[in-house]
Design a protein around this motif. Structure first.
Motif, short mmCIF file in Angstrom:
data_model
loop_
_atom_site.label_atom_id
_atom_site.label_comp_id
_atom_site.label_asym_id
_atom_site.label_seq_id
_atom_site.Cartn_x
_atom_site.Cartn_y
_atom_site.Cartn_z
N GLU A 5 10.84 1.01 -0.49
CA GLU A 5 10.80 -0.40 -0.13
C GLU A 5 10.38 -1.18 -1.37
O GLU A 5 9.35 -0.90 -1.97
CB GLU A 5 9.78 -0.62 0.99
CG GLU A 5 9.65 -2.05 1.43
CD GLU A 5 8.66 -2.22 2.57
OE1 GLU A 5 8.51 -3.36 3.03
OE2 GLU A 5 8.03 -1.23 3.01
N ARG A 7 9.27 -4.80 -2.78
CA ARG A 7 8.75 -6.10 -2.37
C ARG A 7 8.46 -6.90 -3.63
O ARG A 7 7.48 -6.65 -4.31
CB ARG A 7 7.49 -5.94 -1.52
CG ARG A 7 7.76 -5.12 -0.25
CD ARG A 7 6.59 -5.08 0.67
NE ARG A 7 6.23 -6.38 1.20
CZ ARG A 7 6.83 -6.98 2.21
NH1 ARG A 7 7.87 -6.43 2.79
NH2 ARG A 7 6.41 -8.16 2.65
N TYR A 13 7.11 -14.96 -2.28
CA TYR A 13 6.06 -15.96 -2.13
C TYR A 13 6.01 -16.89 -3.35
O TYR A 13 4.97 -17.06 -3.98
CB TYR A 13 4.70 -15.28 -1.94
CG TYR A 13 4.73 -14.21 -0.87
CD1 TYR A 13 4.99 -14.54 0.46
CD2 TYR A 13 4.54 -12.87 -1.18
CE1 TYR A 13 5.03 -13.57 1.44
CE2 TYR A 13 4.58 -11.89 -0.20
CZ TYR A 13 4.83 -12.25 1.11
OH TYR A 13 4.88 -11.28 2.08
N ASP A 19 2.01 -13.61 2.86
CA ASP A 19 1.97 -13.18 4.26
C ASP A 19 1.11 -11.91 4.29
O ASP A 19 1.60 -10.80 4.07
CB ASP A 19 3.38 -12.91 4.78
CG ASP A 19 3.40 -12.53 6.25
OD1 ASP A 19 2.36 -12.10 6.80
OD2 ASP A 19 4.48 -12.65 6.86
N SER A 21 -0.47 -10.16 6.65
CA SER A 21 -0.13 -9.13 7.64
C SER A 21 1.08 -8.31 7.20
O SER A 21 1.08 -7.08 7.32
CB SER A 21 0.14 -9.75 9.00
OG SER A 21 -1.02 -10.39 9.47
N ALA A 22 2.11 -8.98 6.71
CA ALA A 22 3.32 -8.28 6.26
C ALA A 22 3.01 -7.38 5.06
O ALA A 22 3.52 -6.25 4.98
CB ALA A 22 4.41 -9.28 5.90
N GLU A 23 2.19 -7.86 4.15
CA GLU A 23 1.87 -7.07 2.96
C GLU A 23 0.98 -5.88 3.31
O GLU A 23 1.18 -4.78 2.80
CB GLU A 23 1.21 -7.95 1.89
CG GLU A 23 2.15 -8.98 1.31
CD GLU A 23 3.40 -8.38 0.71
OE1 GLU A 23 3.30 -7.44 -0.11
OE2 GLU A 23 4.51 -8.83 1.07
N ALA A 25 0.91 -4.37 6.20
CA ALA A 25 1.78 -3.44 6.94
C ALA A 25 2.65 -2.64 5.97
O ALA A 25 2.85 -1.44 6.16
CB ALA A 25 2.65 -4.21 7.93
N ALA A 26 3.15 -3.29 4.93
CA ALA A 26 3.96 -2.59 3.93
C ALA A 26 3.13 -1.53 3.21
O ALA A 26 3.61 -0.42 2.97
CB ALA A 26 4.54 -3.59 2.93
N ARG A 29 2.75 1.61 5.32
CA ARG A 29 3.97 2.40 5.53
C ARG A 29 4.21 3.46 4.45
O ARG A 29 5.03 4.35 4.65
CB ARG A 29 5.20 1.49 5.58
CG ARG A 29 5.34 0.71 6.86
CD ARG A 29 6.72 0.07 6.98
NE ARG A 29 6.97 -0.98 6.00
CZ ARG A 29 6.68 -2.26 6.18
NH1 ARG A 29 6.10 -2.66 7.30
NH2 ARG A 29 6.96 -3.15 5.25
#
Length: 140
Positions: A5, A7, A13, A19, A21-23, A25-26, A29
């Motif tokens: 993945e 990013r 950004y 973000d 929460s998104a970061e 979560a990444a 993973r």
């Protein structure tokens, strides 16, 4: 590589509104986190510093319950726009000094189990070789 993945936080950004929460979560993973960035004025780019400040939060990355990054590995791939010789002082490699922030973050996260691998690529291009590349591109 199905689990890869990418990013690009500069593009995601551009207004510096991370973000969180998104970061986070990444980060959860993956087992390996690669930070690819250029060195700006002997440090990381501002958006990466903001990313660390906002994403590596208390009780996520550190604190009594902040073990979410435990056993993760971090690989720093930093580009430098100067010759390697410019970063040597006697027997000391100055790039190690510039990475202290990331090294300290890695020690604090997960009680020091966060690993750090540093690869520094220093490229130089002489004017003659650049002219040769430019003239080949014009004829192609």
């Amino acid at each position: 590589m199905p689990d890869l993945e990418i990013r690009n936080i500069h593009h995601l950004y551009s207004g510096y509104q991370i973000d969180i929460s998104a970061e986070q979560a990444a980060l959860l993973r993956h087992k390996l986190i690669i930070l690819q960035y250029p060195m700006y004025w002997f440090n990381m780019p501002a958006i990466l510093k903001i990313w660390f400040d906002q994403v590596f939060t208390y009780q996520f990355a550190y604190g009594s319950k902040g073990n979410k990054l435990k056993n993760k590995k971090i690989l720093v791939s930093m580009t430098v726009g100067q010759q390697e010789e410019n970063f040597k002082l006697e027997n000391h490699f100055l790039i190690n000094d510039f990475l202290q922030t990331v090294k300290k973050i890695s020690r604090i996260c997960a009680n020091g189990l966060f690993r750090l691998y540093c690869f520094v690529w220093c490229f130089s291009c002489s004017r003659d070789s650049q002219r040769r590349k430019d003239s080949k591109n014009k004829t192609a």
